[in-house]
Design an enzyme around this catalytic site. Structure first.
Site, short mmCIF file in Angstrom:
data_model
loop_
_atom_site.label_atom_id
_atom_site.label_comp_id
_atom_site.label_asym_id
_atom_site.label_seq_id
_atom_site.Cartn_x
_atom_site.Cartn_y
_atom_site.Cartn_z
N ARG A 236 89.24 20.34 34.68
CA ARG A 236 88.75 19.39 33.67
C ARG A 236 87.83 20.04 32.66
O ARG A 236 87.49 19.44 31.63
CB ARG A 236 88.05 18.23 34.36
CG ARG A 236 89.00 17.39 35.20
CD ARG A 236 88.25 16.46 36.13
NE ARG A 236 89.13 16.03 37.19
CZ ARG A 236 89.31 14.77 37.55
NH1 ARG A 236 88.66 13.81 36.93
NH2 ARG A 236 90.13 14.47 38.53
N SER B 15 90.11 20.64 40.74
CA SER B 15 90.20 19.59 39.73
C SER B 15 89.01 19.62 38.77
O SER B 15 89.17 19.53 37.55
CB SER B 15 90.31 18.23 40.41
OG SER B 15 90.24 17.19 39.47
N SER B 16 87.82 19.79 39.32
CA SER B 16 86.61 19.76 38.48
C SER B 16 86.60 20.91 37.48
O SER B 16 86.11 20.76 36.35
CB SER B 16 85.36 19.82 39.35
OG SER B 16 85.27 18.66 40.14
N THR C 291 94.68 37.75 44.14
CA THR C 291 94.36 37.96 42.72
C THR C 291 94.51 36.64 41.98
O THR C 291 95.49 35.91 42.15
CB THR C 291 95.27 39.04 42.11
OG1 THR C 291 94.94 40.30 42.71
CG2 THR C 291 95.06 39.16 40.60
N LEU C 292 93.52 36.33 41.16
CA LEU C 292 93.50 35.11 40.34
C LEU C 292 93.82 35.49 38.90
O LEU C 292 93.38 36.54 38.42
CB LEU C 292 92.12 34.46 40.40
CG LEU C 292 91.54 34.21 41.79
CD1 LEU C 292 90.07 33.79 41.69
CD2 LEU C 292 92.35 33.17 42.52
N GLU C 293 94.56 34.65 38.22
CA GLU C 293 94.88 34.85 36.80
C GLU C 293 94.15 33.76 36.03
O GLU C 293 94.66 32.65 35.88
CB GLU C 293 96.39 34.77 36.59
CG GLU C 293 97.16 35.80 37.39
CD GLU C 293 98.33 35.20 38.15
OE1 GLU C 293 98.54 33.98 38.07
OE2 GLU C 293 99.03 35.96 38.82
#
Length: 196
Positions: free
Chosen positions: A106, A102-103, A127-129
């Site tokens: 934001r 969440s942080s 894997t992150l996009e």
């Protein structure tokens, strides 16, 4: 059923779910935080006139590793691949979802575009996009908390879990941010005029 903190700890301590390295401090009420690894894949926008998921496009991305403890700078509108520091291994009866923090949301950081689901039987670095939808660059520090894994108990073990021969699992055992392999099983249904 979404696993609670006590269920997550029990699954990890029994060895059914593996996170390597595992830090008990990362367990949240109904998720486990994951950290950012130090490797990134940036898109080489000048190599191709467009992205085509039906064909292999070698050189579409380039691996980047920040020097020492330096952060990676993600510019507004930029999209890169990264991966979790943790290697995640799921049993045949637990699936997972990657969610952002969440942080960080934001601040305009999106952790995944659409591929947040992790099949039962998966083993590898997730894997992150990453996308920056803010109007300012964002510093991404290797080792920072980047997302969280929610885990779900299946009603029964998967008959053909990820990694089985039937699935044609293209990302099993991946290390670091892995570029798309969509061309390996690209299919297309012919849509005719007047259908429907």
């Amino acid at each position: 059923m979404l696993l609670s903190d006590r269920d997550l700890r029990a699954a990890i301590e029994s060895g059914r779910v593996k996170l390597d390295p595992y830090d008990p401090e990362l367990v949240q009420p109904s998720s486990i935080d994951v950290r950012l690894d130090r490797y990134f894949r940036v898109f080489e926008n000048h190599k191709y006139p467009h992205i085509d998921p039906a064909v292999e496009q070698p050189g579409l991305t380039r691996l980047v590793e920040p020097e020492g403890d330096e952060p990676f700078i993600l510019h507004p509108g930029e999209f890169v691949l990264a991966s979790t520091y943790e290697m995640v291994t799921l049993p045949n009866d637990i699936a997972s979802r990657l969610e952002g923090k969440s942080s960080l949301g934001r601040l305009g950081l999106l952790t995944h575009s659409t591929a947040g689901f992790i099949d039962p039987g998966f083993s590898g670095h997730v894997t992150l996009e990453l996308s920056n939808v803010s109007t300012l660059p964002i510093k991404l520090y290797p080792g920072m908390r980047i997302g969280q894994l929610c885990m779900f108990q299946l009603s029964s073990p998967a008959e053909n879990p990820y990694g089985s021969e039937v699935c044609g699992s293209r990302y099993q055992g991946q290390r670091g941010p892995t570029p798309s392999r969509s061309y390996l099983n690209f299919t297309r249904t012919k849509i005719r005029e007047g259908d429907q």
